[in-house]
Design a protein around this motif. Structure first.
Motif, mmCIF file in Angstrom:
data_model
loop_
_atom_site.group_PDB
_atom_site.id
_atom_site.type_symbol
_atom_site.label_atom_id
_atom_site.label_comp_id
_atom_site.label_asym_id
_atom_site.label_seq_id
_atom_site.Cartn_x
_atom_site.Cartn_y
_atom_site.Cartn_z
ATOM 1 N N PRO A 19 26.971 -30.552 -7.057
ATOM 2 C CA PRO A 19 26.890 -30.391 -8.515
ATOM 3 C C PRO A 19 27.912 -29.371 -9.011
ATOM 4 N N PRO A 20 28.405 -29.566 -10.232
ATOM 5 C CA PRO A 20 29.350 -28.583 -10.768
ATOM 6 C C PRO A 20 28.638 -27.264 -11.058
ATOM 7 N N ARG A 21 29.414 -26.205 -11.030
ATOM 8 C CA ARG A 21 28.839 -24.889 -11.333
ATOM 9 C C ARG A 21 28.433 -24.822 -12.789
ATOM 10 N N VAL A 22 27.318 -24.192 -13.035
ATOM 11 C CA VAL A 22 26.832 -24.030 -14.396
ATOM 12 C C VAL A 22 27.582 -22.864 -15.032
ATOM 13 N N ARG A 23 28.156 -23.125 -16.172
ATOM 14 C CA ARG A 23 28.888 -22.073 -16.879
ATOM 15 C C ARG A 23 27.892 -21.122 -17.535
ATOM 16 N N ARG A 24 28.191 -19.853 -17.456
ATOM 17 C CA ARG A 24 27.340 -18.866 -18.105
ATOM 18 C C ARG A 24 27.664 -18.826 -19.594
ATOM 19 N N VAL A 25 26.622 -18.777 -20.383
ATOM 20 C CA VAL A 25 26.786 -18.707 -21.826
ATOM 21 C C VAL A 25 26.538 -17.267 -22.249
ATOM 22 N N SER A 26 27.503 -16.709 -22.936
ATOM 23 C CA SER A 26 27.315 -15.329 -23.378
ATOM 24 C C SER A 26 26.444 -15.312 -24.627
ATOM 25 N N ARG A 27 25.497 -14.427 -24.627
ATOM 26 C CA ARG A 27 24.598 -14.282 -25.769
ATOM 27 C C ARG A 27 25.092 -13.136 -26.643
ATOM 28 N N PRO A 28 24.809 -13.230 -27.927
ATOM 29 C CA PRO A 28 25.205 -12.094 -28.776
ATOM 30 C C PRO A 28 24.385 -10.860 -28.405
ATOM 31 N N ALA A 29 25.013 -9.722 -28.496
ATOM 32 C CA ALA A 29 24.354 -8.473 -28.125
ATOM 33 C C ALA A 29 23.240 -8.147 -29.113
ATOM 34 N N GLN A 30 22.105 -7.752 -28.583
ATOM 35 C CA GLN A 30 20.980 -7.336 -29.411
ATOM 36 C C GLN A 30 21.190 -5.883 -29.838
ATOM 37 N N PRO A 31 20.692 -5.531 -31.014
ATOM 38 C CA PRO A 31 20.779 -4.113 -31.395
ATOM 39 C C PRO A 31 19.994 -3.246 -30.410
ATOM 40 N N ARG A 32 20.435 -2.031 -30.269
ATOM 41 C CA ARG A 32 19.849 -1.100 -29.312
ATOM 42 C C ARG A 32 18.420 -0.731 -29.723
ATOM 43 N N VAL A 33 17.519 -0.653 -28.742
ATOM 44 C CA VAL A 33 16.133 -0.253 -28.990
ATOM 45 C C VAL A 33 16.088 1.271 -29.049
ATOM 46 N N VAL A 34 15.564 1.794 -30.160
ATOM 47 C CA VAL A 34 15.497 3.250 -30.321
ATOM 48 C C VAL A 34 14.076 3.774 -30.159
ATOM 49 N N GLY A 35 13.096 2.890 -30.153
ATOM 50 C CA GLY A 35 11.716 3.322 -29.986
ATOM 51 C C GLY A 35 10.782 2.128 -30.023
ATOM 52 N N TRP A 36 9.485 2.430 -29.950
ATOM 53 C CA TRP A 36 8.472 1.386 -29.953
ATOM 54 C C TRP A 36 7.452 1.698 -31.041
ATOM 55 N N ASP A 37 7.024 0.675 -31.751
ATOM 56 C CA ASP A 37 6.001 0.835 -32.780
ATOM 57 C C ASP A 37 4.674 1.125 -32.085
ATOM 58 N N PRO A 38 4.020 2.262 -32.385
ATOM 59 C CA PRO A 38 2.795 2.613 -31.665
ATOM 60 C C PRO A 38 1.623 1.680 -31.957
ATOM 61 N N GLU A 39 1.624 1.002 -33.082
ATOM 62 C CA GLU A 39 0.496 0.136 -33.415
ATOM 63 C C GLU A 39 0.651 -1.272 -32.846
ATOM 64 N N THR A 40 1.849 -1.831 -32.929
ATOM 65 C CA THR A 40 2.040 -3.218 -32.492
ATOM 66 C C THR A 40 2.709 -3.324 -31.134
ATOM 67 N N GLY A 41 3.398 -2.275 -30.716
ATOM 68 C CA GLY A 41 4.109 -2.326 -29.445
ATOM 69 C C GLY A 41 5.458 -3.012 -29.544
ATOM 70 N N GLU A 42 5.858 -3.386 -30.749
ATOM 71 C CA GLU A 42 7.147 -4.045 -30.956
ATOM 72 C C GLU A 42 8.278 -3.029 -30.835
ATOM 73 N N PRO A 43 9.426 -3.471 -30.345
ATOM 74 C CA PRO A 43 10.556 -2.537 -30.275
ATOM 75 C C PRO A 43 11.130 -2.263 -31.663
ATOM 76 N N ILE A 44 11.559 -1.044 -31.863
ATOM 77 C CA ILE A 44 12.247 -0.661 -33.093
ATOM 78 C C ILE A 44 13.726 -0.621 -32.748
ATOM 79 N N ARG A 45 14.478 -1.475 -33.406
ATOM 80 C CA ARG A 45 15.903 -1.593 -33.100
ATOM 81 C C ARG A 45 16.720 -0.804 -34.110
ATOM 82 N N ALA A 46 17.853 -0.303 -33.636
ATOM 83 C CA ALA A 46 18.749 0.459 -34.499
ATOM 84 C C ALA A 46 19.411 -0.492 -35.483
ATOM 85 N N SER A 47 19.440 -0.101 -36.742
ATOM 86 C CA SER A 47 20.126 -0.930 -37.735
ATOM 87 C C SER A 47 21.548 -0.417 -37.869
ATOM 88 N N GLU A 48 22.455 -1.333 -37.823
ATOM 89 C CA GLU A 48 23.865 -0.924 -37.861
ATOM 90 C C GLU A 48 24.502 -1.320 -39.150
#
Length: 150
Positions: A121-150
């Motif tokens: 089989p041919p080699r599978v090409r890697r697909v580059s994903r767009p970079a996610q914003p950096r995680v700066v903390g976690w929401d204490p109530e929901t546990g969701e990551p808080i991402r830096a807004s740029e």
């Protein structure tokens, strides 16, 4: 050339696998015969290179079985071993060593012929994903990551 089944192994791949397994069998017999003479002549530490040789032979057998299943990496590494065997076939003593080197080289070239390419089989090409914003903390109530807004 195949046997008619759309996913049947090409004949050249089967020939390469058989050649690798024949080289494996011949080298296993040769190493087994040498164990006694090496241990008597050079002591017990001379068995260590023979055990390492058996490990390389196990790699030959494993690679041949993976080649039969269509592994592209096994095809590559067996080609490398075939090239090394070809270089080693020019070293004396000539005879069985040369025959093994030539058989290994033929077995290494066969999977790269045009009739065998469809089996791997041919080699599978890697697909580059767009970079996610950096995680700066976690929401204490929901546990969701808080991402830096740029």
């Amino acid at each position: 050339m195949t046997t008619g089944d759309p996913r049947s192994r090409p004949t050249v791949v089967t020939a390469a696998v058989v050649l690798w397994l024949v080289v494996f069998a011949v080298q296993t017999v040769a190493h087994t015969v040498r164990i006694g003479a090496e241990a008597r002549g050079f002591g017990p530490w001379s068995v260590v290179p023979i055990v390492l040789g058996f490990a390389v032979l196990g790699f030959f057998a494993f690679g041949a079985l993976r080649l039969a299943r269509g592994s592209g990496r096994a095809r590559f590494w067996l080609a490398v071993l075939g090239a090394v065997s070809l270089i080693g076939s020019f070293a004396p003593p000539y005879g069985l060593t040369t025959a093994e080197g030539i058989a290994s080289t033929i077995a290494a070239v066969l999977p790269y012929l045009p009739g065998a390419r469809g089996w791997f089989p041919p080699r599978v090409r890697r697909v580059s994903r767009p970079a996610q914003p950096r995680v700066v903390g976690w929401d204490p109530e929901t546990g969701e990551p808080i991402r830096a807004s740029e």
